[in-house]
Design a protein around this motif. Structure first.
Motif: not given
Ligand code: Q46
Ligand code: ZN
Ligand code: ZN
Length: 310
Positions: A1, A3, A10, A13, A15, A20, A26
Motif C-alpha cells: 500500500m 501513503c 505506507a 494501514e 482498513r 494508509a 501518520y
C-alpha cells in the motif's frame, strides 16, 4: 500500500478508513484528528490548564506527547498504586517520558497519601477480600479529582481509546448499568466546583492506531499489563469486539458513536445531579461519607483487626 499523501511506501494501514500513511504523514494524521476531537467536542482551549493522567502505558504517554506538540498547557499526573514491580516500572517510564519532553510530572503515592503502614492497592484488596480492580478504579478517580482541584487544573485528560470505550460500553450494556452509561461520554462537564472537566481526546482511535503513533514516535512505554488485569472481563469484551471488527470493519466505531448520539439526554440528565461534600474529606459525593472514605476506612479497620491491633 502507498501513503495517501505522498505515495511513498505506507507504514500504517487503516482498513476502516480505507487509508494508509507513511510514518511522518501518520503522525500528522494522528495529531490532526486528536485536534479535531478536542475542537468538535469543545474539550478545552489553549488558555486552560490540563492535567494528563499517565500510567506509563502507550495511550496516556502518546496523548501527553500529542497535546504537548499541539501547544497545550499540560502537566502529567502519575498515581503510584503500590502494585509491586509493575508500579515501580510504570512510574520509571512515566518519569523518563516527562524528562524527555521537559514536562512537569506530579506523582501521588497512595501508600503515603491515603494508606497506613504502606497500604497500597494490593493490601487494600486483601483487607477487603475484593478483586483489586474495583478498589483501584475508585481510588484512581478520587485521586485524579483531588489533585486536579488542589492544583487548580481546569481539565483532566485521560488516554482512553476506542477499544477501552467500546469494551466499557459492552460491559455496561450487558449489565444495564444505567448510572455508568450516563457517565460514558468523551466530555464530562464539571458538576461541582471541586470537579474538573473530564475529557478523552483519543476516544475515536483504536488501540492499534494509538500504538502505531507511539511506536513511530519512539516513545518508551510499559508493555506489560498490570498483573491484576488477567482474567478481567474488559479483556474478554475487547477480544469479542475484535472478532466482530475483523469481520465487519468499523463496527466498534459505529457501536460507540451510535450510543453517544442516542445517549445525549441520559448524559445531560446526569449532569443535573446535585452533589454534596463528604463530611470527612470534603470531596463531592451523593452520600454523607464518600465511597472512597468508606472503602479505605473499612480496609484499614479490617487490616488492624487482622493484625490484632484492636
Ligand atoms: S491498574 Fe488497577 Fe487496572 Fe491493575 S488493579 Fe485493575 S484497575 S488492572 S487499568
Ligand atoms: Zn507520506
Ligand atoms: Zn470522603
Amino acid at each position: 500500500m502507498r501513503c495517501l499523501k505522498c505515495r511513498d511506501k505506507a507504514s500504517v494501514e487503516m482498513r476502516r478508513h480505507n487509508a494508509a500513511y507513511c510514518a511522518p504523514h501518520y503522525v500528522d494524521f494522528f495529531r490532526s484528528h486528536v485536534l479535531r476531537n478536542i475542537k468538535s467536542k469543545k474539550m478545552f482551549g489553549h488558555s486552560e490548564k490540563i492535567l494528563v493522567a499517565v500510567s506509563g502505558g502507550k495511550d496516556s504517554l502518546g496523548l501527553w506527547d500529542v497535546l504537548t506538540h499541539l501547544g497545550y498547557k499540560t502537566t502529567g499526573l502519575y498515581i503510584d498504586l503500590g502494585i509491586g514491580e509493575y508500579s515501580v516500572r510504570s512510574r520509571e517510564k512515566s518519569e523518563a517520558f516527562a524528562d524527555s519532553i521537559g514536562g512537569k510530572l506530579v506523582v501521588k503515592d497512595v501508600r503515603e497519601a491515603y494508606g497506613e503502614d504502606e497500604m497500597g492497592i494490593t493490601e487494600l484488596s486483601k483487607a477487603l477480600r475484593r478483586a483489586p480492580c474495583s478498589g483501584c478504579g475508585l481510588t484512581k478517580r478520587y485521586v485524579t479529582n483531588q489533585v486536579a482541584h488542589e492544583l487548580g487544573f481546569d481539565v483532566l485528560a485521560t488516554g482512553h481509546n476506542l477499544d477501552d470505550e467500546t469494551a466499557t460500553l459492552m460491559g455496561n450494556v450487558l449489565h444495564w448499568q444505567m448510572g455508568y452509561l450516563a457517565r460514558q461520554s468523551p466530555v464530562l462537564e464539571s458538576t461541582h466546583v471541586r470537579l474538573a472537566r473530564k475529557v478523552k481526546p483519543l476516544y475515536t482511535f483504536t488501540e492499534r492506531e494509538s500504538l502505531s503513533y507511539v511506536l513511530i514516535r519512539g516513545i518508551d512505554y510499559i508493555e506489560e499489563e498490570c498483573p491484576n488485569a488477567h482474567g478481567a472481563l474488559s479483556i474478554l469484551y475487547k477480544e469479542a469486539l475484535n472478532t466482530i471488527e475483523n469481520q465487519s470493519p468499523g463496527a466498534k466505531s459505529s457501536f460507540l458513536m451510535g450510543f453517544l448520539d442516542r445517549a445525549k439526554p441520559l448524559i445531560e440528565a446526569a449532569e443535573d445531579v446535585e452533589l454534596a461534600e463528604c463530611i470527612q474529606c470534603g470531596e463531592p459525593t451523593t452520600a454523607e461519607l464518600c465511597a472512597f472514605c468508606r472503602m479505605w476506612d473499612r480496609a484499614k479497620s479490617a487490616r488492624r483487626l487482622n493484625r490484632g491491633k484492636i
